[in-house]
Structure formats: C-alpha cells, structure tokens
Write a protein that holds these residues in place. Structure first.
Motif, PDB file in Angstrom:
ATOM      1  N   VAL A 269      -0.934   0.748  -2.925  1.00 20.23           N
ATOM      2  CA  VAL A 269      -1.377   2.148  -2.941  1.00 20.23           C
ATOM      3  C   VAL A 269      -2.131   2.465  -1.647  1.00 20.23           C
ATOM      4  O   VAL A 269      -1.966   3.534  -1.062  1.00 20.23           O
ATOM      5  N   VAL A 270      -2.936   1.504  -1.185  1.00 19.47           N
ATOM      6  CA  VAL A 270      -3.646   1.699   0.090  1.00 19.47           C
ATOM      7  C   VAL A 270      -2.625   1.972   1.190  1.00 19.47           C
ATOM      8  O   VAL A 270      -2.756   2.921   1.976  1.00 19.47           O
ATOM      9  N   GLU A 271      -1.579   1.174   1.225  1.00 20.88           N
ATOM     10  CA  GLU A 271      -0.531   1.324   2.240  1.00 20.88           C
ATOM     11  C   GLU A 271       0.114   2.710   2.164  1.00 20.88           C
ATOM     12  O   GLU A 271       0.324   3.378   3.173  1.00 20.88           O
ATOM     13  N   GLU A 272       0.351   3.135   0.931  1.00 25.13           N
ATOM     14  CA  GLU A 272       1.000   4.434   0.714  1.00 25.13           C
ATOM     15  C   GLU A 272       0.170   5.600   1.271  1.00 25.13           C
ATOM     16  O   GLU A 272       0.718   6.559   1.792  1.00 25.13           O
ATOM     17  N   PHE A 273      -1.165   5.497   1.175  1.00 25.76           N
ATOM     18  CA  PHE A 273      -2.038   6.586   1.628  1.00 25.76           C
ATOM     19  C   PHE A 273      -2.472   6.424   3.089  1.00 25.76           C
ATOM     20  O   PHE A 273      -3.214   7.252   3.615  1.00 25.76           O
ATOM     21  N   THR A 274      -2.047   5.331   3.747  1.00 26.39           N
ATOM     22  CA  THR A 274      -2.501   5.072   5.116  1.00 26.39           C
ATOM     23  C   THR A 274      -1.727   5.918   6.122  1.00 26.39           C
ATOM     24  O   THR A 274      -0.504   5.934   6.133  1.00 26.39           O
ATOM     25  N   ILE A 275      -2.490   6.619   6.989  1.00 29.39           N
ATOM     26  CA  ILE A 275      -1.881   7.436   8.038  1.00 29.39           C
ATOM     27  C   ILE A 275      -1.839   6.640   9.337  1.00 29.39           C
ATOM     28  O   ILE A 275      -0.957   6.795  10.169  1.00 29.39           O
ATOM     29  N   LYS A 276      -2.852   5.780   9.517  1.00 27.30           N
ATOM     30  CA  LYS A 276      -3.002   5.083  10.783  1.00 27.30           C
ATOM     31  C   LYS A 276      -3.804   3.825  10.514  1.00 27.30           C
ATOM     32  O   LYS A 276      -4.716   3.843   9.671  1.00 27.30           O
ATOM     33  N   LYS A 277      -3.498   2.732  11.213  1.00 24.04           N
ATOM     34  CA  LYS A 277      -4.362   1.556  11.075  1.00 24.04           C
ATOM     35  C   LYS A 277      -4.418   0.757  12.372  1.00 24.04           C
ATOM     36  O   LYS A 277      -3.531   0.859  13.217  1.00 24.04           O
ATOM     37  N   LYS A 278      -5.488  -0.009  12.506  1.00 25.69           N
ATOM     38  CA  LYS A 278      -5.641  -0.827  13.701  1.00 25.69           C
ATOM     39  C   LYS A 278      -6.395  -2.098  13.344  1.00 25.69           C
ATOM     40  O   LYS A 278      -7.304  -2.070  12.507  1.00 25.69           O
ATOM     41  N   HIS A 279      -5.982  -3.162  14.018  1.00 32.70           N
ATOM     42  CA  HIS A 279      -6.518  -4.485  13.730  1.00 32.70           C
ATOM     43  C   HIS A 279      -7.422  -4.941  14.870  1.00 32.70           C
ATOM     44  O   HIS A 279      -7.113  -4.693  16.033  1.00 32.70           O
ATOM     45  N   TYR A 280      -8.516  -5.599  14.536  1.00 33.10           N
ATOM     46  CA  TYR A 280      -9.453  -6.112  15.565  1.00 33.10           C
ATOM     47  C   TYR A 280      -9.722  -7.574  15.291  1.00 33.10           C
ATOM     48  O   TYR A 280      -9.914  -7.969  14.147  1.00 33.10           O
TER      49      TYR A 280
END
Ligand SMILES: O=C(O)CCC(=O)c1ccccc1C(=O)O
Ligand SMILES: [Mg+2]
Length: 369
Positions: free
Chosen positions: A357-368
């Motif tokens: 569900v998190v993936e479904e609502f994600t517009i943008k993501k970034k990894h650090y």
C-alpha cells in the motif's frame, strides 16, 4: 545503534471527506515517510506531519525533504546512537527549528530503539496506559445542519469529546446550535489563529457554551495576547501552534497564556521534546493531550504511544484510521471503539507497515546511505 540506510518517500493519500480549517480545505494528504535501517537490519518508521503548503507553520514536506537530505541525514548517518534522546540533545543541536523534519527521523530512531530493547514504543517512552481516550476533530462545514448530523454520528460511535473548527462567521451560532442539540457532551473549539484581541467581545461570548477549551484563538506565534485573553475568559485556552519546545511551554505557562497544552510530536521536534513538555506540564498541573495532523497510520502509531504517558489526561485528536482513509498503510488499522484505542503490546510502533500500500501511494522516493 548506527543508521546505515534511509529511504524518504512522498506519499499522497486521498481523504475520505475534505477537511476545512480557518485556512482552507484539504481533499488529500501529501506527506513524507522515512524508513531507517540500522546495522543489524532493524527497520524504523517516521512520518513528517508537514503539509504540502506552509499554512499551519512555516514547514512544508519539501522543506522537510531538503533539511533531511542536506543536513539531518548527513549529521546522523553511521553515527553511534546509544539512546534516541541523543538525536535532539546532541546530534541536531546545530540546526535551528525545522522541528517537523527533525521529528521525522527521530521517530524512526525511537521505533528502532524500542525494537532493539524488545519493548513497545509506549513502554520505551515510559507510558503505562493500556488504552487511550480519543476525541474527534471536525472541519468547517457548509451548513450547521451538516455539522449536527456529523456530530450525531460520532457521538453514536462513542467519541466522548467533539472538537469543531471555528473561524469568524462560523462560531457563535454554530456553537449555540451544537450546545443546544448536545447539552451534555464535551465540546471544544479550535480557531487555528483566526482571531485577534480585537475580537475579545465575541470570544467572551463563547464562555456561555461551557466549552472544554478553546484552542489557539490568536496568532500562531503569540503568547502575550493569549495571556491577556485568558485573563478575560472563563473558558480555558489551549495552545497548539505557539508551542515548539519545552522553553515555549514554560514561558506560556508562566505568563498564564494557556491552561492546557496540545502536544504534537512534529511541532515540538520529536518524542524526546514531547516527553519533556509532558513532564514539565505534569509538575505544573497543566493537563496535556495529543494533537493530530491528519496522519497516516505511522504517525498515528507514534501519537498513540506518546498518549500512554500519565499526564495525557484529556482525549486527543488521534481518531481511528477509518475516519480519514479508505485504506491506511498499517496492519491492523487503528480502531477507536467507544472513544478508546487499545495500545498495541508488540515491539516497536506496534503496527506492521503494509509495503504494498505504501508503494501504491508513493509519488517519489530516494535512498540515502
Ligand atoms: O484529526 C486530526 O488529525 C486533527 C485535526 C486538526 O484539528 C488539525 C488538522 C490539521 C492541522 C491542524 C490541526 C489542528 O489541531 O490545529
Ligand atoms: Mg489545533
């Protein structure tokens, strides 16, 4: 612990019904989620309560992202952290304000700390309650009848404290009708800074509705005018927007600007500072309650854990997930029954994050890392 990996996401979730305050209407909620992983692979979650635009305070989800990416993450990543209190007390001391950004990452550290010490977040904070009492916050409606119908539904669901948003033109008449229709229930009003001292005669009229409190009637950065107003009002004033730290709380209490404090974890820079404000207010005989920011399940879980501390004696704004969302991002969802939420006993925040569900609502993501 050492945080080795962090993922920040921008999520957008549609609200079940639009929420209107003295500043405007939300149809959906945009927010940041932060996932932190330590050297043992333990995952902790934090939520930024900053909004898409800076109406409530000066932060937005993108100022939070900027502060996290360029300042907070570099200060914290791969650093040895023995206790979450070190995050605000040692690691972030060179960064002023930006409390919601700080709180996002601090919340994830508290989650990891609780898991590593094999306890629930509530236990890690020192909370004792097994259930917490919650109320409901209802936005401005287009007609008083619509508000009455909504309140009727929530009272039937068992919510024991009803908060209504007010603004000039949506105040006296609304509260008059509401009090007439519901003579016994606990009612409070939140103005989100929609008035000034020039409105003192109008604000004094609110005394006749026997309100539990009036929340943040005057300017969002004020504690002086609120002290003048409190002198003239029987209704207790509760500060929300004006309180960003233990120091702010101390000054407002000493001035007599507030008789109750709404503690929001994000607004005060995290759980450690929230706990300090709680402890101070407990000593001073000032009751506190946990405010809400239309959070997803992750922010909601943090609010529930904080509310287990003993001086959270008034119902908070953390209503059940179903009040806000068709589907929340945690399993199980937060359920309020008869105005109470059971505090989860499992380790960490006590809810599983539904990654799909998190993936479904994600517009943008970034990894650090
Ligand atoms: O239901 C909630 O989460 C709280 C609703 C609420 O009153 C609120 C929602 C968004 C921003 C500010 C506030 C507030 O308490 O002032
Ligand atoms: Mg408020």
């Amino acid at each position: 612990m050492k945080i080795t990996d962090i993922t920040i996401r921008h999520l957008q979730m549609e609200l079940k019904s639009p929420f209107t305050t003295s500043f405007g209407t939300f149809k959906s909620r945009d927010f940041l989620l932060l996932e932190a992983v330590d050297e043992n692979g333990t995952i902790g979650w934090g939520e930024s309560v900053a909004f898409h635009s800076p109406w409530y305070n000066e932060e937005t989800l993108y100022t939070n992202w900027h502060i996290l990416e360029d300042f907070l993450i570099p200060l914290l990543i791969n650093k040895e952290i023995r206790h979450p209190d070190e995050v605000s007390e040692k690691i972030f001391t060179s960064i002023r304000k930006n409390n919601m950004a700080k709180s996002t990452i601090e919340g994830a550290i508290w989650d990891i700390y609780a898991q590593q010490t094999n306890q629930s977040l509530a236990d890690a904070l020192g909370g004792k309650k097994e259930q917490i009492e919650v109320g409901i916050s209802i936005g401005i409606q287009s007609k008083i009848d619509d508000l009455i119908t909504l309140v009727d539904g929530y009272v039937r669901e068992g919510y024991k404290r009803i908060k209504v948003k007010i603004k000039p033109g949506w105040d006296i008449e609304v509260l008059h009708e509401l009090r007439n229709r519901f003579p016994k229930i606990a009612i409070m009003a939140d103005a989100n800074s929609a008035y000034s001292l020039e409105d003192i005669d109008l604000l004094k009229q609110l005394d006749k509705f026997d309100l539990m409190m009036i929340e943040q009637p005057l300017a969002s950065d004020d504690i002086i005018d609120h002290a003048h107003l409190q002198n003239e009002l029987k209704t207790p004033i509760c500060l929300d927007e004006s309180i960003h730290s233990l120091e702010d709380a101390r000054k407002a209490v000493e001035l007599g600007s507030t008789k109750i404090i709404n503690i929001k974890i994000g607004r005060v820079g995290g759980l450690t500072e929230a706990k300090k404000i709680h402890d101070y207010c407990e000593k001073k005989g000032i009751p506190v309650w946990c405010g809400g920011m239309l959070e997803s399940g992750i922010g909601r879980a943090h609010n529930i854990a904080l509310t287990t501390l003993p001086n959270f004696t008034l119902p908070g704004d953390t209503a059940g997930s179903n009040h806000y969302w068709k589907r929340d991002i945690i399993v199980p969802e937060v359920v309020a029954s008869n105005g109470f939420i059971e505090v989860p006993k499992t380790v960490g925040i006590g809810f599983k994050v539904n990654q799909e569900v998190v993936e479904e609502f994600t517009i943008k993501k970034k990894h650090y890392r």
